[in-house]
Scaffold this motif. Structure first.
Motif, PDB file in Angstrom:
ATOM      1  N   THR A  25       0.864  -1.182   0.000  1.00 15.60           N
ATOM      2  CA  THR A  25       0.000   0.000   0.000  1.00 15.60           C
ATOM      3  C   THR A  25       0.898   1.228   0.000  1.00 15.60           C
ATOM      4  O   THR A  25       1.966   1.230   0.614  1.00 15.60           O
ATOM      5  N   SER A  26       0.463   2.228  -0.696  1.00 13.85           N
ATOM      6  CA  SER A  26       1.296   3.424  -0.793  1.00 13.85           C
ATOM      7  C   SER A  26       1.344   4.199   0.513  1.00 13.85           C
ATOM      8  O   SER A  26       2.243   5.007   0.708  1.00 13.85           O
ATOM      9  N   GLU A  27       0.420   3.922   1.442  1.00 13.24           N
ATOM     10  CA  GLU A  27       0.431   4.625   2.729  1.00 13.24           C
ATOM     11  C   GLU A  27       1.175   3.870   3.828  1.00 13.24           C
ATOM     12  O   GLU A  27       1.182   4.325   4.962  1.00 13.24           O
ATOM     13  N   ASP A  28       1.757   2.742   3.539  1.00 14.21           N
ATOM     14  CA  ASP A  28       2.411   1.938   4.576  1.00 14.21           C
ATOM     15  C   ASP A  28       3.513   2.747   5.261  1.00 14.21           C
ATOM     16  O   ASP A  28       4.525   3.077   4.641  1.00 14.21           O
ATOM     17  N   PRO A  29       3.336   3.073   6.553  1.00 11.82           N
ATOM     18  CA  PRO A  29       4.344   3.876   7.236  1.00 11.82           C
ATOM     19  C   PRO A  29       5.534   3.055   7.739  1.00 11.82           C
ATOM     20  O   PRO A  29       6.589   3.605   8.046  1.00 11.82           O
ATOM     21  N   SER A  30       5.381   1.746   7.809  1.00  5.74           N
ATOM     22  CA  SER A  30       6.433   0.891   8.361  1.00  5.74           C
ATOM     23  C   SER A  30       7.453   0.452   7.326  1.00  5.74           C
ATOM     24  O   SER A  30       8.642   0.352   7.621  1.00  5.74           O
ATOM     25  N   VAL A  31       6.968   0.136   6.138  1.00  3.26           N
ATOM     26  CA  VAL A  31       7.840  -0.339   5.066  1.00  3.26           C
ATOM     27  C   VAL A  31       7.566   0.506   3.827  1.00  3.26           C
ATOM     28  O   VAL A  31       6.499   0.396   3.228  1.00  3.26           O
ATOM     29  N   PRO A  32       8.491   1.342   3.434  1.00  2.00           N
ATOM     30  CA  PRO A  32       8.268   2.196   2.261  1.00  2.00           C
ATOM     31  C   PRO A  32       8.055   1.376   0.989  1.00  2.00           C
ATOM     32  O   PRO A  32       8.700   0.349   0.787  1.00  2.00           O
ATOM     33  N   VAL A  33       7.166   1.843   0.160  1.00  2.00           N
ATOM     34  CA  VAL A  33       6.854   1.157  -1.095  1.00  2.00           C
ATOM     35  C   VAL A  33       8.080   1.074  -2.008  1.00  2.00           C
ATOM     36  O   VAL A  33       8.165   0.197  -2.866  1.00  2.00           O
ATOM     37  N   LEU A  34       9.044   1.927  -1.799  1.00  2.00           N
ATOM     38  CA  LEU A  34      10.259   1.917  -2.611  1.00  2.00           C
ATOM     39  C   LEU A  34      10.951   0.548  -2.587  1.00  2.00           C
ATOM     40  O   LEU A  34      11.512   0.108  -3.593  1.00  2.00           O
ATOM     41  N   GLY A  35      10.892  -0.148  -1.454  1.00  2.00           N
ATOM     42  CA  GLY A  35      11.491  -1.485  -1.376  1.00  2.00           C
ATOM     43  C   GLY A  35      10.835  -2.464  -2.340  1.00  2.00           C
ATOM     44  O   GLY A  35      11.506  -3.252  -2.996  1.00  2.00           O
ATOM     45  N   TYR A  55      -1.644  -0.678  -3.856  1.00  2.00           N
ATOM     46  CA  TYR A  55      -2.986  -0.216  -3.540  1.00  2.00           C
ATOM     47  C   TYR A  55      -2.863   1.091  -2.749  1.00  2.00           C
ATOM     48  O   TYR A  55      -1.921   1.276  -1.992  1.00  2.00           O
ATOM     49  N   PRO A  56      -3.810   2.001  -2.919  1.00  2.00           N
ATOM     50  CA  PRO A  56      -3.624   3.347  -2.374  1.00  2.00           C
ATOM     51  C   PRO A  56      -3.735   3.468  -0.856  1.00  2.00           C
ATOM     52  O   PRO A  56      -3.059   4.311  -0.267  1.00  2.00           O
ATOM     53  N   ILE A  77      -9.608  -2.409   7.181  1.00  3.37           N
ATOM     54  CA  ILE A  77     -10.578  -2.817   6.165  1.00  3.37           C
ATOM     55  C   ILE A  77     -10.405  -1.878   4.983  1.00  3.37           C
ATOM     56  O   ILE A  77     -10.765  -0.700   5.051  1.00  3.37           O
ATOM     57  N   GLN A  78      -9.818  -2.386   3.935  1.00  5.00           N
ATOM     58  CA  GLN A  78      -9.502  -1.570   2.762  1.00  5.00           C
ATOM     59  C   GLN A  78     -10.008  -2.278   1.506  1.00  5.00           C
ATOM     60  O   GLN A  78      -9.314  -3.131   0.927  1.00  5.00           O
ATOM     61  N   PRO A  79     -11.232  -1.977   1.062  1.00  6.55           N
ATOM     62  CA  PRO A  79     -11.810  -2.665  -0.090  1.00  6.55           C
ATOM     63  C   PRO A  79     -10.936  -2.635  -1.352  1.00  6.55           C
ATOM     64  O   PRO A  79     -10.912  -3.605  -2.108  1.00  6.55           O
ATOM     65  N   LEU A  80     -10.217  -1.553  -1.580  1.00 11.01           N
ATOM     66  CA  LEU A  80      -9.368  -1.504  -2.766  1.00 11.01           C
ATOM     67  C   LEU A  80      -8.191  -2.465  -2.670  1.00 11.01           C
ATOM     68  O   LEU A  80      -7.693  -2.949  -3.682  1.00 11.01           O
TER      69      LEU A  80
END
Length: 98
Positions: A25-35, A55-56, A77-80
């Protein structure tokens, strides 16, 4: 830096690496999406089967991203994002065996 490279997932992709479905998810604060982007790039660069779905919405650890695995936390709960399971099944059925 040498130790970090030795332990990095993207630094260890080779022709024996299994096909991989990656979701983030692009909002993941623990593991950056860059990885996940770097891992996808490593697979792509050597021609191994890979797909990446970003996912956003959703924090780290949302599991199936639905009520069943939310543990009462509405933010999980993230339907997308909950479509990742179906996406992965469809993808793995199309992957050529290596």
């Amino acid at each position: 830096d040498d130790e970090k490279e030795k332990l990095s997932r993207e630094g260890n992709v080779d022709m024996d690496s299994a096909p991989v479905f990656i979701w983030h998810t692009s909002e993941d604060p623990s593991v950056p999406v860059l990885g996940s982007l770097r891992l996808t790039e490593a697979y792509y660069n050597i021609g191994r089967a890979v797909t990446l779905h970003v996912y956003p919405y959703g924090t780290h650890g949302i599991a199936l991203a639905n009520e069943e695995t939310s543990d009462g936390n509405a933010a999980w709960i993230q339907p997308l994002a909950e479509v990742w399971v179906d996406d992965s099944v469809r993808w793995i059925k199309t992957v050529k065996s290596y």
